[in-house]
Scaffold this motif. Structure first.
Motif, PDB file in Angstrom:
ATOM      1  N   ASN A 225       0.806  -1.231   0.000  1.00  0.00           N
ATOM      2  CA  ASN A 225       0.000   0.000   0.000  1.00  0.00           C
ATOM      3  C   ASN A 225       0.837   1.278   0.000  1.00  0.00           C
ATOM      4  OD1 ASN A 225      -2.380  -1.585   0.137  1.00  0.00           O
ATOM      5  ND2 ASN A 225      -2.205  -1.695   2.361  1.00  0.00           N
TER       6      ASN A 225
ATOM      7  N   THR B 170       1.137   3.088  -2.551  1.00  0.00           N
ATOM      8  CA  THR B 170       0.309   3.999  -3.349  1.00  0.00           C
ATOM      9  C   THR B 170      -1.159   3.741  -3.046  1.00  0.00           C
ATOM     10  OG1 THR B 170       1.948   4.005  -5.114  1.00  0.00           O
ATOM     11  CG2 THR B 170      -0.259   4.760  -5.692  1.00  0.00           C
TER      12      THR B 170
ATOM     13  N   THR C 112      -6.375   3.899  -7.068  1.00  0.00           N
ATOM     14  CA  THR C 112      -6.649   4.778  -8.205  1.00  0.00           C
ATOM     15  C   THR C 112      -8.111   4.645  -8.627  1.00  0.00           C
ATOM     16  OG1 THR C 112      -4.370   4.591  -9.002  1.00  0.00           O
ATOM     17  CG2 THR C 112      -6.037   5.329 -10.582  1.00  0.00           C
TER      18      THR C 112
ATOM     19  N   VAL D  51      -6.036   9.550  -7.267  1.00  0.00           N
ATOM     20  CA  VAL D  51      -5.264   8.589  -6.472  1.00  0.00           C
ATOM     21  C   VAL D  51      -5.418   8.911  -4.995  1.00  0.00           C
ATOM     22  CG1 VAL D  51      -3.004   7.574  -6.027  1.00  0.00           C
ATOM     23  CG2 VAL D  51      -3.607   8.312  -8.341  1.00  0.00           C
TER      24      VAL D  51
ATOM     25  N   SER E   4      -1.603   7.200   0.313  1.00  0.00           N
ATOM     26  CA  SER E   4      -0.955   5.924   0.608  1.00  0.00           C
ATOM     27  C   SER E   4      -1.205   5.549   2.061  1.00  0.00           C
ATOM     28  CB  SER E   4       0.551   6.018   0.347  1.00  0.00           C
ATOM     29  OG  SER E   4       1.165   6.953   1.210  1.00  0.00           O
TER      30      SER E   4
ATOM     31  N   GLU F  51       3.414  12.987   5.056  1.00  0.00           N
ATOM     32  CA  GLU F  51       3.248  11.726   4.343  1.00  0.00           C
ATOM     33  C   GLU F  51       3.738  10.576   5.233  1.00  0.00           C
ATOM     34  OE1 GLU F  51       1.699  11.312   1.554  1.00  0.00           O
ATOM     35  OE2 GLU F  51       1.409  13.440   1.171  1.00  0.00           O
TER      36      GLU F  51
END
Length: 209
Positions: free
Chosen positions: A53, A55, A58, A72, A75, A173
């Motif tokens: 995971n 990313t 989508t 998208v 993550s 992130e």
């Protein structure tokens, strides 16, 4: 990024302010514990550091009977770690278990957050690649103990699951990837970013593992 092998894994307990816990508060005096292959440290290395995971999902955007765009999602990485053996005292601390004072550990009342780095190397330059997670939790969901037989001993590894969370040090992130052949790479700066206040890597010239 293409990789070969698994060099090592680093981890450390994080404080609420995002800095690494040192000394008795943490898992090591330096703030960082390496799951190395040294038996004197109570470790037998690791077999895998399986990241999923990286990313988000989508989603296709449709308009006028055509696919006109994609979206998208964020993550949400998890890491499945298979280690041959992790020092039991360090492992129980990382899992947030509380010492009972007589050699035992019980589940803790609060979640312990940890930082995590998995190290591999690329197949051409044989330079290290670091998959870094600044904040997350470790869990050991099961323990499958089986009998030895008349011809073999039955081993069970330390199988852990790391769930990553957003981290201020990575612009909110959940992860960052470093390659030591990058001209801007600094091992110390990377460790300082993932584990602020750490003393495991003390100067820019220190090679690490």
């Amino acid at each position: 990024m293409a990789t070969i092998g698994l060099n090592t894994i680093y981890t450390g307990i994080k404080l609420p302010n995002g800095h690494v816990a040192l000394g008795d508060q943490g898992v090591d005096e330096t703030g960082i514990f390496e799951i190395d292959t040294k038996k004197e440290n109570g470790n037998l290395g690791s077999k895998s550091f399986n990241i999923t995971n990286l990313t988000g999902t989508t989603t296709k955007i449709v308009g006028n009977n055509e696919i006109v765009d994609t979206s998208v999602g964020p993550s949400s990485p998890t890491v499945a770690i298979d280690s041959n053996m992790i020092n039991p005292e360090k492992l129980n601390k990382l899992l947030g278990r509380v010492s009972l004072g007589d050699g035992g550990w019980a589940p803790g009342k609060s979640v312990v957050e940890v930082g995590l780095i998995g190290v591999a190397e690329d197949p051409i330059y044989h330079s290290r690649i670091f998959y870094c997670f600044g904040r997350g939790t470790l869990a050991k969901a099961s323990q499958n103990i089986q009998t030895n037989t008349d011809t073999a001993k039955t081993r069970e590894d330390d199988n852990l699951t790391f769930t990553a969370m957003s981290y201020e040090g990575f612009d909110k992130e959940p992860y960052a990837v470093y390659w030591e052949k990058n001209k801007d790479f600094s091992l110390k700066k990377m460790f300082d970013r993932v584990f602020p206040d750490q003393t495991f890597i003390k100067d820019a010239g220190q090679a690490g593992k």
